[in-house]
Each structure stands twice: as C-alpha cells, then as structure tokens.
Design an enzyme around this catalytic site. Structure first.
Site, mmCIF file in Angstrom:
data_model
loop_
_atom_site.group_PDB
_atom_site.id
_atom_site.type_symbol
_atom_site.label_atom_id
_atom_site.label_comp_id
_atom_site.label_asym_id
_atom_site.label_seq_id
_atom_site.Cartn_x
_atom_site.Cartn_y
_atom_site.Cartn_z
ATOM 1 N N VAL A 71 7.851 2.717 -48.886
ATOM 2 C CA VAL A 71 8.242 4.251 -49.313
ATOM 3 C C VAL A 71 9.743 3.852 -50.137
ATOM 4 O O VAL A 71 10.096 4.883 -50.889
ATOM 5 C CB VAL A 71 8.451 5.077 -47.950
ATOM 6 C CG1 VAL A 71 7.183 5.308 -47.577
ATOM 7 C CG2 VAL A 71 9.676 4.752 -47.029
ATOM 8 N N ASN A 97 6.519 10.116 -42.343
ATOM 9 C CA ASN A 97 6.942 9.619 -41.261
ATOM 10 C C ASN A 97 7.723 8.375 -41.008
ATOM 11 O O ASN A 97 8.554 8.252 -40.391
ATOM 12 C CB ASN A 97 5.628 9.503 -40.294
ATOM 13 C CG ASN A 97 5.985 8.599 -38.902
ATOM 14 O OD1 ASN A 97 6.550 9.397 -37.982
ATOM 15 N ND2 ASN A 97 5.906 7.424 -39.089
ATOM 16 N N SER A 150 14.853 14.716 -37.642
ATOM 17 C CA SER A 150 15.224 14.087 -36.271
ATOM 18 C C SER A 150 16.103 15.385 -35.800
ATOM 19 O O SER A 150 16.992 15.918 -36.610
ATOM 20 C CB SER A 150 15.893 12.908 -36.575
ATOM 21 O OG SER A 150 16.956 12.493 -35.521
ATOM 22 N N TYR A 163 22.263 8.192 -41.226
ATOM 23 C CA TYR A 163 20.955 8.617 -40.894
ATOM 24 C C TYR A 163 20.915 10.134 -40.635
ATOM 25 O O TYR A 163 20.083 10.871 -41.018
ATOM 26 C CB TYR A 163 20.921 7.978 -39.343
ATOM 27 C CG TYR A 163 19.385 8.472 -38.754
ATOM 28 C CD1 TYR A 163 18.366 7.358 -39.127
ATOM 29 C CD2 TYR A 163 19.335 9.151 -37.818
ATOM 30 C CE1 TYR A 163 17.007 7.585 -38.455
ATOM 31 C CE2 TYR A 163 17.871 9.399 -37.247
ATOM 32 C CZ TYR A 163 17.119 8.621 -37.623
ATOM 33 O OH TYR A 163 15.700 8.929 -36.788
ATOM 34 N N ALA A 164 22.221 10.648 -40.131
ATOM 35 C CA ALA A 164 22.263 11.861 -39.991
ATOM 36 C C ALA A 164 22.356 12.863 -41.238
ATOM 37 O O ALA A 164 21.674 14.091 -41.273
ATOM 38 C CB ALA A 164 23.484 12.342 -39.327
ATOM 39 N N LYS A 167 18.595 12.777 -42.617
ATOM 40 C CA LYS A 167 17.717 13.471 -42.053
ATOM 41 C C LYS A 167 18.073 15.104 -41.950
ATOM 42 O O LYS A 167 17.289 15.963 -42.219
ATOM 43 C CB LYS A 167 17.784 13.155 -40.384
ATOM 44 C CG LYS A 167 17.155 11.858 -40.097
ATOM 45 C CD LYS A 167 15.514 11.812 -40.162
ATOM 46 C CE LYS A 167 15.067 10.529 -39.866
ATOM 47 N NZ LYS A 167 13.606 10.469 -40.313
ATOM 48 N N ILE A 196 12.565 9.679 -28.395
ATOM 49 C CA ILE A 196 11.202 9.155 -28.203
ATOM 50 C C ILE A 196 11.196 7.796 -27.969
ATOM 51 O O ILE A 196 11.730 6.835 -28.579
ATOM 52 C CB ILE A 196 10.239 9.626 -29.423
ATOM 53 C CG1 ILE A 196 10.467 11.168 -29.993
ATOM 54 C CG2 ILE A 196 8.774 9.477 -29.078
ATOM 55 C CD1 ILE A 196 10.292 12.226 -28.914
HETATM 56 P P1 NAI Z 1 8.843 2.887 -35.154
HETATM 57 O O1 NAI Z 1 9.955 1.888 -35.731
HETATM 58 O O2 NAI Z 1 8.089 2.829 -34.179
HETATM 59 O O3 NAI Z 1 8.046 3.378 -36.808
HETATM 60 C C1 NAI Z 1 8.553 3.333 -37.865
HETATM 61 C C2 NAI Z 1 7.426 2.673 -38.962
HETATM 62 O O4 NAI Z 1 7.838 2.734 -39.998
HETATM 63 C C3 NAI Z 1 7.262 1.267 -38.575
HETATM 64 O O5 NAI Z 1 6.003 0.930 -38.344
HETATM 65 C C4 NAI Z 1 8.035 0.610 -39.955
HETATM 66 O O6 NAI Z 1 7.473 -0.622 -40.115
HETATM 67 C C5 NAI Z 1 7.730 1.733 -40.964
HETATM 68 N N1 NAI Z 1 8.842 1.531 -41.820
HETATM 69 C C6 NAI Z 1 10.211 1.213 -42.013
HETATM 70 N N2 NAI Z 1 10.507 1.258 -43.087
HETATM 71 C C7 NAI Z 1 9.702 1.337 -43.943
HETATM 72 C C8 NAI Z 1 9.562 1.305 -45.319
HETATM 73 N N3 NAI Z 1 10.264 1.182 -46.461
HETATM 74 N N4 NAI Z 1 8.011 1.700 -46.024
HETATM 75 C C9 NAI Z 1 7.159 1.971 -45.173
HETATM 76 N N5 NAI Z 1 7.219 2.117 -43.635
HETATM 77 C C10 NAI Z 1 8.381 1.762 -43.242
HETATM 78 O O7 NAI Z 1 10.018 4.264 -35.201
HETATM 79 P P2 NAI Z 1 9.545 5.872 -34.900
HETATM 80 O O8 NAI Z 1 10.205 6.217 -33.819
HETATM 81 O O9 NAI Z 1 8.039 5.947 -34.782
HETATM 82 O O10 NAI Z 1 9.898 6.672 -36.321
HETATM 83 C C11 NAI Z 1 8.999 7.362 -36.969
HETATM 84 C C12 NAI Z 1 9.955 8.606 -37.430
HETATM 85 O O11 NAI Z 1 10.603 9.162 -36.591
HETATM 86 C C13 NAI Z 1 11.159 8.000 -38.382
HETATM 87 O O12 NAI Z 1 11.103 8.935 -39.697
HETATM 88 C C14 NAI Z 1 12.126 8.097 -37.427
HETATM 89 O O13 NAI Z 1 13.581 8.078 -38.371
HETATM 90 C C15 NAI Z 1 11.746 9.367 -36.715
HETATM 91 N N6 NAI Z 1 12.785 9.631 -35.305
HETATM 92 C C16 NAI Z 1 12.506 8.825 -34.369
HETATM 93 C C17 NAI Z 1 13.040 9.015 -33.134
HETATM 94 C C18 NAI Z 1 12.899 8.341 -31.922
HETATM 95 O O14 NAI Z 1 13.520 8.615 -31.025
HETATM 96 N N7 NAI Z 1 12.125 7.301 -31.968
HETATM 97 C C19 NAI Z 1 13.826 10.225 -33.301
HETATM 98 C C20 NAI Z 1 13.997 11.280 -34.303
HETATM 99 C C21 NAI Z 1 13.385 10.741 -35.646
#
Ligand code: NAI
Length: 259
Positions: A71, A97, A150, A163-164, A167, A196
C-alpha cells in the site's frame, strides 16, 4: 401499517478487497467474507502469507484470489485494484486494513523516517486505495468502505505519536469521505480496534497483555481478530445502508473506562 421492509443481509457474489489480509484482522476478515459467499481479493505485501490465506479459504470452500499489494506503492495500488475488478468483474467492498507499528519517542534518531512512513502507509495509502477503487465501487448497488484506524486515533500512548497521528487522520478521512460519497450512496465507516491478539502485538509478553487488559479494559482481556472482523463485516452488508461516517471502537471498553 406499512409492512416491515426485509433488507438484504447477504454479501454472496459480491467482491471484497482486503488490504493486509495475510495476517491478523485482515486474514480473519477475508475468511469471514469468504464464509458468507463473497469473492475475496486477498492482498498484502507478504506474498507467502497471501498464498497461504488463499489456500486456507479454498480449503474451507470459499472463493479467494491473491495479489501482492504494497500500500506504500501508488503505482501498484492502481494496477492491482484494476486487476482485481477485472478478475471478479466487479468490486463492491473495500476494507482498508493494512498496517504496521509506528512507535517512536520524540527524541529518536529516526523519528522523521517513522513519521513519514506512518503517514504514508497508514493514512495516505487508505485515501489512494479509495480513489483507485471508486470507479468500480460506483457501479455497485451497495458499495461499502471500512477503514481500520485504532484507539490510538482516539487517544495516545506515550512515544507513539507517528502512529497516533496517522490513525487520527484515518478518522478524519473517514468522515470527509463519508460526506463526499454519501450523495452516491457509498458508505464509509471506521473501526478503532483496541488491544487485539495479532502479529502486531505478538512481541508484548502475555503477562503484560493480561496486566494491561485487566487494568484498562471493561472486558478485562485482549480481543481476537475475529471479533473485529465481525463488526467490519456487519458494516459491509447491503442492509447496513444508513450508517456512514461512524467511528466505532472495538476495544473491550478501553475508551469508556475512567478508573
Ligand atoms: P498484523 O501485523 O497481524 O497484520 C497486518 C498486515 O498488514 C500484515 O499481513 C502485513 O504484512 C500487512 N502490511 C504491512 N505493511 C504493508 C504494506 N505496506 N502494504 C500491504 N500490506 C502491509 O496486524 P493487525 O493487528 O491485524 O493489523 C491490522 C490493522 O489493525 C492495522 O491497520 C493496525 O494498525 C490496526 N490495529 C491493530 C491493533 C492491534 O492491537 N493488533 C489495534 C488497533 C489497530
């Protein structure tokens, strides 16, 4: 009395694009849409992860196809979104996402680099995904966009300003796009996940997770990616036609707890 309207709850045959779908919430979201009969575009920068999620979905009887999509790469966004719409012959739903951590104390040497990368990957990327998807979404009779922000967009953890800020920007982007696209019937909503259990929070030791969750959340625990995926999904069904610009915490009650 008017008969009660029966609204459509099915996404069967509708095409959904999920970014960052190789892991965590994106993976859970891709699975859920596939279970419900949608045509799922699994996209991520992690190509091996994409292949494995596509395989999992196929094994479970769903329809999915995978694309490498970074992205941060504007040209790749434009090319891959067009390929996805051509592959499925439609694009109805976009779930923005993809994400990564942007933790960086103010005094860090690489603060500027992390700031720029966070804004580009977490915020600018969502706007670019929407603009690339729009010509296709406009052809849908129930176009839906969900942006993942977030609880860091509703408050801030010390040392987490890049990050903040990114978001918080996602929340503003959601409201602005909801206003812009409302006249066309395209809804744009935002989910603010709290703590999460995903790869993003894997490095936090379990003991710290438990202490934090017990102290700060009403539900006293971390959430699971599936618990976020279900709320994303519910915002994307055709019947979710009168909610737009909403900012929805899915955080176990993190943001409503004072003490
Ligand atoms: P995760 O690390 O399990 O999944 C994130 C995915 O995004 C990974 O598969 C990664 O390869 C992909 N990614 C990273 N950079 C990328 C790029 N440049 N282009 C395409 N894909 C890319 O993390 P999670 O927790 O599932 O994160 C999903 C969303 O939720 C994110 O936007 C994160 O900021 C947000 N989030 C997560 C929280 C948590 O506690 N886990 C809390 C609040 C928000």
């Amino acid at each position: 009395m008017e008969p009660v309207k029966k609204l459509d709850r099915s996404v069967k045959g509708r095409a959904v694009l999920v970014t960052g779908a190789a892991s965590g919430m994106g993976r859970a979201t891709a699975h859920l849409f596939a279970q419900e009969g949608a045509l799922v575009a699994v996209t991520d920068i992690n190509e091996a992860g994409v292949a494995s999620v596509v395989k999992e979905i196929a094994a479970a009887g769903g329809t999915a196809h995978g694309w490498r999509l970074d992205v941060l790469d504007h040209a790749e966004i434009k090319r891959v979104v067009a390929e996805i719409a051509a592959h499925f012959g439609r694009l109805d739903i976009l779930v923005n996402n993809a994400g990564f951590g942007g933790f960086s104390p103010l005094g860090a040497d690489d603060y500027d680099r992390i700031w720029d990368r966070s804004l580009a990957g977490l915020l600018t990327a969502q706007q670019r995904m929407v603009r690339a998807a729009l010509p296709h979404l406009r052809k849908s009779d129930a176009a839906r966009i969900v942006n993942i922000a977030s609880t860091e967009g509703l408050g801030a953890t010390p040392g987490d300003s890049p990050y903040a800020v990114a978001k918080t920007g996602v929340i503003g982007l959601t409201r602005a796009l909801a206003v812009d696209l409302g006249p066309e019937g395209i809804t744009v909503n935002c989910i603010c996940p709290g703590p999460i259990r995903t790869a993003l929070t894997d490095a936090i030791p379990d003991e710290h997770k438990t202490i934090f969750a017990k102290r700060r959340t009403a539900l006293k625990r971390y959430g699971f990616p599936e618990e976020v995926a279900h709320i994303t999904f519910s915002l994307c069904i055709p019947a979710a036609s009168y909610i737009t610009g909403a900012i929805i915490p899915v955080d176990g009650g993190l943001m409503i707890r004072n003490a």
